[in-house]
Enzyme design. Structure first.
Site, PDB file in Angstrom:
ATOM      1  N   LYS A  81       0.752  -1.151   0.039  1.00 42.71           N
ATOM      2  CA  LYS A  81       0.112   0.077   0.025  1.00 42.71           C
ATOM      3  C   LYS A  81       0.963   1.121  -0.206  1.00 42.71           C
ATOM      4  CE  LYS A  81      -4.350   0.978   0.162  1.00 42.71           C
ATOM      5  NZ  LYS A  81      -5.475  -0.096  -0.503  1.00 42.71           N
TER       6      LYS A  81
HETATM    7  P1  NAD Z   1     -12.939   7.591  -2.899  1.00 42.27           P
HETATM    8  O1  NAD Z   1     -11.985   8.521  -2.860  1.00 42.27           O
HETATM    9  O2  NAD Z   1     -13.404   7.329  -4.325  1.00 42.27           O
HETATM   10  O3  NAD Z   1     -14.231   7.592  -2.361  1.00 42.27           O
HETATM   11  C1  NAD Z   1     -14.369   7.813  -0.835  1.00 42.27           C
HETATM   12  C2  NAD Z   1     -15.602   8.374  -0.240  1.00 42.27           C
HETATM   13  O4  NAD Z   1     -15.693   8.537   1.049  1.00 42.27           O
HETATM   14  C3  NAD Z   1     -16.231   9.747  -0.873  1.00 42.27           C
HETATM   15  O5  NAD Z   1     -17.470   9.550  -1.298  1.00 42.27           O
HETATM   16  C4  NAD Z   1     -15.883  10.684   0.296  1.00 42.27           C
HETATM   17  O6  NAD Z   1     -16.687  11.898   0.258  1.00 42.27           O
HETATM   18  C5  NAD Z   1     -16.283   9.572   1.418  1.00 42.27           C
HETATM   19  N1  NAD Z   1     -15.460  10.064   2.511  1.00 42.27           N
HETATM   20  C6  NAD Z   1     -14.081  10.295   2.712  1.00 42.27           C
HETATM   21  N2  NAD Z   1     -13.984  10.871   4.062  1.00 42.27           N
HETATM   22  C7  NAD Z   1     -14.907  10.675   4.717  1.00 42.27           C
HETATM   23  C8  NAD Z   1     -15.715  11.024   6.020  1.00 42.27           C
HETATM   24  N3  NAD Z   1     -14.649  11.425   6.819  1.00 42.27           N
HETATM   25  N4  NAD Z   1     -16.754  10.484   6.425  1.00 42.27           N
HETATM   26  C9  NAD Z   1     -17.675   9.901   5.602  1.00 42.27           C
HETATM   27  N5  NAD Z   1     -17.388   9.570   4.249  1.00 42.27           N
HETATM   28  C10 NAD Z   1     -15.947  10.156   3.985  1.00 42.27           C
HETATM   29  O7  NAD Z   1     -12.443   6.334  -2.365  1.00 42.27           O
HETATM   30  P2  NAD Z   1     -12.592   4.419  -2.855  1.00 42.27           P
HETATM   31  O8  NAD Z   1     -11.616   4.223  -3.534  1.00 42.27           O
HETATM   32  O9  NAD Z   1     -14.157   4.402  -3.008  1.00 42.27           O
HETATM   33  O10 NAD Z   1     -12.278   3.942  -1.623  1.00 42.27           O
HETATM   34  C11 NAD Z   1     -13.168   3.878  -0.426  1.00 42.27           C
HETATM   35  C12 NAD Z   1     -12.603   2.699   0.576  1.00 42.27           C
HETATM   36  O11 NAD Z   1     -12.776   1.365  -0.016  1.00 42.27           O
HETATM   37  C13 NAD Z   1     -11.530   2.790   1.116  1.00 42.27           C
HETATM   38  O12 NAD Z   1     -11.460   2.208   2.459  1.00 42.27           O
HETATM   39  C14 NAD Z   1     -10.547   1.934   0.322  1.00 42.27           C
HETATM   40  O13 NAD Z   1      -9.239   1.586   0.757  1.00 42.27           O
HETATM   41  C15 NAD Z   1     -11.355   0.636  -0.036  1.00 42.27           C
HETATM   42  N6  NAD Z   1     -11.072   0.111  -1.423  1.00 42.27           N
HETATM   43  C16 NAD Z   1     -11.093   0.633  -2.548  1.00 42.27           C
HETATM   44  C17 NAD Z   1     -10.778  -0.029  -3.576  1.00 42.27           C
HETATM   45  C18 NAD Z   1     -10.960   0.693  -4.998  1.00 42.27           C
HETATM   46  O14 NAD Z   1     -10.930  -0.110  -6.000  1.00 42.27           O
HETATM   47  N7  NAD Z   1     -10.974   1.965  -5.246  1.00 42.27           N
HETATM   48  C19 NAD Z   1     -10.803  -1.385  -3.487  1.00 42.27           C
HETATM   49  C20 NAD Z   1     -10.867  -1.936  -2.229  1.00 42.27           C
HETATM   50  C21 NAD Z   1     -10.894  -1.258  -1.252  1.00 42.27           C
END
Ligand code: NAD
Length: 421
Positions: free
Chosen positions: A110
């Site tokens: 990561k």
């Molecule tokens: P992203 O940046 O696209 O979206 C994050 C979302 O969370 C946004 O809507 C944002 O407004 C919201 N957010 C951020 N801070 C916040 C807070 N303090 N309170 C409430 N909402 C909040 O990110 P993502 O890629 O969708 O990732 C989200 C989660 O999923 C993370 O934990 C990431 O590690 C995990 N994840 C992502 C992927 C991927 O393919 N992108 C894969 C596996 C896991």
């Protein structure tokens, strides 16, 4: 703002989960188990970025390779103000278990940079990304470590990393990152993969619980970014009633269900779901405790804790985010009979399609979206079956069962390879 417990260290959580799994793996040598507690390599870089106003600002970034036992390490890059070495360590460790659990030939990694991606300009983000990528060059390659998007980064960020790496090498290297735009070697379906996988897993949980009428299943999703928006979209597409959504600015609720394609349009126009017509306003804290059947945390770590787990109404939690539930909350939820489908299973669709993207890049031959999803779903349903069987056989919860399965595979590989030299 969401209920964020900054006092909970994600790496402590990852180690506590590991220790719970290790206690159920008496067949594995303690020395091997101890080996897996440590990240293999940790990298910190402080670097300057020229800002639009002519000043130079210093930023700090990290990359951790937790394990490279099963293959090249794989894991996203996060841009967020909460990024820390311990957060990156935890996320890297979870990536090792996720890749192992779903049977990918990858270790876990990561990366992250301490920055608020919403307050810097596109030009500043490009310069920051290119400098961070060039600092990572000794650590990354298609055969050693392959980054991907995470919170605060996206396909454009990956394109800049791919270009920076390719310029340094002198030729194009699409397989250096996954989650790229299609025109530079990305995969069909990668953008939707994590959210779509969350819904594949949600439907598997429903099927096993004998629930067939999805129209009666109320779903609440925290976070409306890459994972949350696609999870909500596919839930809606498959007939679930998505009643509540939040993003960092706030949330919306409609007991009769929200029309997700319209919410997505609203978000594209206004940059937030807040203000979507015909819905009540809710906070992130309220969303977690709202009347619903399925809760999908899809934002960040430590959202479901000892403080709010008792108030959760959902009977199923499908973890779109990494590390959204603390061990203390796990105990409370298990006692309440809530089925928690853990992150390393529920959100593995993303890394599975990242693996497909890497394979397509290496062979320079590309698949259709239909082929991608047809190949993705069995990885998830197979892993679900293994985790359920392990949980039943050993009398443990799903998270511990998922970690037991994953850790055992890495331990077996480690034992077979032997300790160098
Ligand atoms: P992203 O940046 O696209 O979206 C994050 C979302 O969370 C946004 O809507 C944002 O407004 C919201 N957010 C951020 N801070 C916040 C807070 N303090 N309170 C409430 N909402 C909040 O990110 P993502 O890629 O969708 O990732 C989200 C989660 O999923 C993370 O934990 C990431 O590690 C995990 N994840 C992502 C992927 C991927 O393919 N992108 C894969 C596996 C896991």
């Amino acid at each position: 703002m969401a209920f964020v417990e900054n006092s909970i260290n994600p790496y402590d959580v990852a180690l506590q989960q590991f220790n719970r799994a290790a206690a159920n793996l008496r067949e594995i040598d303690d020395n091997i188990l101890n080996y897996m507690r440590y990240p293999r390599r940790e990298f910190t870089v402080n670097f300057p970025v020229r800002m639009d106003d002519g000043s130079t600002k210093m930023f700090t970034g990290y990359r951790v390779h937790h394990s490279t036992v099963l293959g090249p390490s794989k894991g996203g890059i996060r841009y967020d103000m909460h990024v820390s070495m311990d957060e990156v360590r935890a996320l890297a460790m979870w990536m090792s278990w996720k890749c192992s659990l779903v049977g990918l030939p990858y270790g876990g990694a990561k990366g992250g940079v301490i920055v608020d991606p919403r307050v810097i300009s596109v030009g500043e983000k490009e310069r920051l990304t290119r400098r961070y990528a060039s600092e990572l060059i000794p650590l990354i390659s298609p055969h050693s470590d392959v980054p991907a998007p995470d919170m605060g980064t996206d396909g454009q960020t990956m394109a800049w990393i791919m270009d920076t790496y390719s310029m340094t090498m002198g030729y194009s290297v699409p397989a250096i990152v996954t989650g790229k735009p299609l025109m530079i070697g990305g995969s069909e379906g990668r953008k939707q993969a994590t959210g779509r996988g969350v819904v594949t897993v949600m439907m598997e949980a429903m099927r096993r619980a004998g629930i067939t009428d999805f129209g009666k299943v109320r779903v609440a999703v925290q976070g409306f970014g890459n994972v949350g928006s696609h999870a909500a979209y596919y839930a809606h597409e498959n007939g679930f009633k998505v009643v509540a959504l939040t993003d960092i600015h706030g949330g919306i609720y409609n007991a009769n269900g929200l029309h997700i394609p319209s919410v997505m349009e609203h978000q594209t126009i206004y940059g937030t779901i807040v203000g979507f017509p015909g819905a009540d306003s809710i906070t992130n804290a309220e969303l977690l405790e709202i009347e619903c059947d399925v809760l999908v945390p899809a934002a960040l770590e430590n959202q479901i804790t000892g403080h709010n787990a008792n108030n959760i109404k959902a009977k199923f939690i499908i973890e779109g985010a990494n590390g959204p539930t603390t061990p203390e909350a796990d105990d409370i939820l298990n006692d309440k009979g809530v089925l928690v489908v853990p992150d390393i299973l529920a959100n593995a669709g993303g890394v599975i399609v990242s693996y497909f993207e890497w394979v397509q890049d290496l062979q320079a031959f590309f698949w259709t979206e239909d082929e991608v999803f047809r190949k993705m779903d069995p990885f998830l349903t197979r892993a679900y079956e293994t985790v359920t069987r392990t949980a039943e056989e050993r009398g443990i919860d799903m998270r511990t069962a998922a970690q037991v399965t994953a850790i055992k595979r890495v331990a077996d590989a480690l034992k077979t390879r032997g300790i160098y030299p």
